[in-house]
Design an enzyme around this catalytic site. Structure first.
Site, PDB file in Angstrom:
ATOM      1  N   LYS A 175      -6.634   7.150  10.610  1.00 42.52           N
ATOM      2  CA  LYS A 175      -8.384   7.141  10.682  1.00 42.52           C
ATOM      3  C   LYS A 175      -8.567   6.560  13.020  1.00 42.52           C
ATOM      4  O   LYS A 175      -8.713   5.561  12.850  1.00 42.52           O
ATOM      5  CB  LYS A 175      -8.603   5.384  10.575  1.00 42.52           C
ATOM      6  CG  LYS A 175      -9.373   6.303   8.865  1.00 42.52           C
ATOM      7  CD  LYS A 175      -9.807   4.406   8.265  1.00 42.52           C
ATOM      8  CE  LYS A 175     -10.436   4.567   6.759  1.00 42.52           C
ATOM      9  NZ  LYS A 175     -10.998   3.300   6.575  1.00 42.52           N
ATOM     10  N   ARG A 222      -5.271   0.932  -7.210  1.00 41.08           N
ATOM     11  CA  ARG A 222      -3.654   1.602  -6.412  1.00 41.08           C
ATOM     12  C   ARG A 222      -3.083   2.706  -7.713  1.00 41.08           C
ATOM     13  O   ARG A 222      -2.737   3.684  -6.853  1.00 41.08           O
ATOM     14  CB  ARG A 222      -2.606   0.915  -6.834  1.00 41.08           C
ATOM     15  CG  ARG A 222      -3.062  -0.175  -5.466  1.00 41.08           C
ATOM     16  CD  ARG A 222      -1.648  -1.597  -4.884  1.00 41.08           C
ATOM     17  NE  ARG A 222      -1.510  -2.447  -4.031  1.00 41.08           N
ATOM     18  CZ  ARG A 222      -2.549  -2.243  -2.996  1.00 41.08           C
ATOM     19  NH1 ARG A 222      -1.709  -0.954  -2.321  1.00 41.08           N
ATOM     20  NH2 ARG A 222      -2.138  -4.029  -2.972  1.00 41.08           N
ATOM     21  N   ASP A 277       0.277   3.487   3.912  1.00 39.29           N
ATOM     22  CA  ASP A 277      -0.063   4.329   3.542  1.00 39.29           C
ATOM     23  C   ASP A 277      -1.474   4.875   4.495  1.00 39.29           C
ATOM     24  O   ASP A 277      -1.545   5.919   4.348  1.00 39.29           O
ATOM     25  CB  ASP A 277      -1.407   2.881   2.981  1.00 39.29           C
ATOM     26  CG  ASP A 277      -2.107   1.998   2.689  1.00 39.29           C
ATOM     27  OD1 ASP A 277      -1.926   1.818   4.090  1.00 39.29           O
ATOM     28  OD2 ASP A 277      -2.072   1.650   2.341  1.00 39.29           O
ATOM     29  N   GLY A 302       1.039  -0.706   0.100  1.00 36.55           N
ATOM     30  CA  GLY A 302       0.646  -0.020   0.170  1.00 36.55           C
ATOM     31  C   GLY A 302       0.835   1.599   0.021  1.00 36.55           C
ATOM     32  O   GLY A 302       0.814   2.551  -0.744  1.00 36.55           O
ATOM     33  N   THR A 345      -1.321  -2.873  12.219  1.00 40.84           N
ATOM     34  CA  THR A 345       0.262  -3.489  11.681  1.00 40.84           C
ATOM     35  C   THR A 345       1.170  -2.471  12.373  1.00 40.84           C
ATOM     36  O   THR A 345       2.590  -2.492  12.393  1.00 40.84           O
ATOM     37  CB  THR A 345      -0.142  -2.648  10.542  1.00 40.84           C
ATOM     38  OG1 THR A 345      -1.250  -4.147  10.037  1.00 40.84           O
ATOM     39  CG2 THR A 345       0.775  -3.482   9.753  1.00 40.84           C
ATOM     40  N   ASP A 402      -5.377   2.634  10.685  1.00 37.25           N
ATOM     41  CA  ASP A 402      -6.872   2.485  10.777  1.00 37.25           C
ATOM     42  C   ASP A 402      -6.784   2.102  12.585  1.00 37.25           C
ATOM     43  O   ASP A 402      -6.305   2.544  13.402  1.00 37.25           O
ATOM     44  CB  ASP A 402      -8.023   2.491  10.451  1.00 37.25           C
ATOM     45  CG  ASP A 402      -7.476   1.045   9.877  1.00 37.25           C
ATOM     46  OD1 ASP A 402      -6.058  -0.017  10.889  1.00 37.25           O
ATOM     47  OD2 ASP A 402      -7.762   0.528   8.718  1.00 37.25           O
ATOM     48  N   THR A 403      -6.871   0.723  12.779  1.00 41.77           N
ATOM     49  CA  THR A 403      -6.415   0.186  13.634  1.00 41.77           C
ATOM     50  C   THR A 403      -5.229   0.558  14.636  1.00 41.77           C
ATOM     51  O   THR A 403      -5.144   0.148  15.746  1.00 41.77           O
ATOM     52  CB  THR A 403      -6.951  -1.104  14.067  1.00 41.77           C
ATOM     53  OG1 THR A 403      -5.737  -1.770  13.281  1.00 41.77           O
ATOM     54  CG2 THR A 403      -8.186  -1.892  13.690  1.00 41.77           C
TER      55      THR A 403
END
Length: 178
Positions: free
Chosen positions: A131, A165, A100, A45, A107, A103-104
């Site tokens: 996010k 992408r 890229d 990403g 990673t 969010d959570t």
């Protein structure tokens, strides 16, 4: 789906991204002046964002790549594994992880801890999109292009079904488009 005929909600235009890249590049260059900068791009990403970002960094930079994989049951992410690791010794480097989107943050959290164990001088993170409403672990990216709402986004490196992408801006994919 023909990309020429779609009307998507553009969240970050080409012009906005270019302006933000210049701003991030200037800040990173200032912060890493006199340091031994190693950028680690998280594939797939981040490859477009990372390529454009490093072209806006004016201090010497070495680039490495990592591939990670999230695993779990259905839509529940229960872990992250490193599929392809960096190929160099990190001692003596100031590492900047580029991704890229966060969010959570599972990673990025995992990668930060993984790379810190390799004894670099420092480890920081840079993301195009953040996010924060989706966080599962406490993490704030050190450098962030845009903070966005919890929407499904595609383009500028982010994919949908391994496509899109190459779109030069970030847009929201609605349920009717999926």
């Amino acid at each position: 789906m023909n990309i020429e005929t779609k009307k998507w909600e553009v969240l970050c235009s080409e012009e906005q991204i270019a302006s933000k890249l210049k701003e991030l590049g200037e800040q990173i260059s200032k912060d890493y002046e006199g340091k031994n900068l190693l950028v680690v791009s998280l594939l797939k990403g981040s490859f477009i964002f990372c390529a454009d970002l490093v072209r806006n960094i004016t201090v010497p930079v070495k680039i490495e790549f990592m591939t990670t994989s999230s695993y779990g049951h259905g839509e529940v992410n229960t872990g992250v594994k490193v599929v392809s690791d960096v190929n160099c010794d990190l001692e003596g480097y100031d590492v900047l992880i580029v991704d890229d989107i966060t969010d959570t943050a599972l990673t990025m959290h995992h990668v930060i801890n993984h790379l810190k164990a390799k004894n670099p001088n420092s480890v920081k993170s840079c993301v195009l999109l953040d996010k924060p409403s989706r966080r599962k672990v406490e993490l704030v990216p050190d450098y962030c292009g845009f903070e966005i709402e919890d929407k499904f986004v595609v383009g500028y490196g982010l994919n949908y079904g391994d496509y899109y992408r190459n779109i030069p801006y970030v847009f929201n994919v609605t349920n009717e488009d999926r």
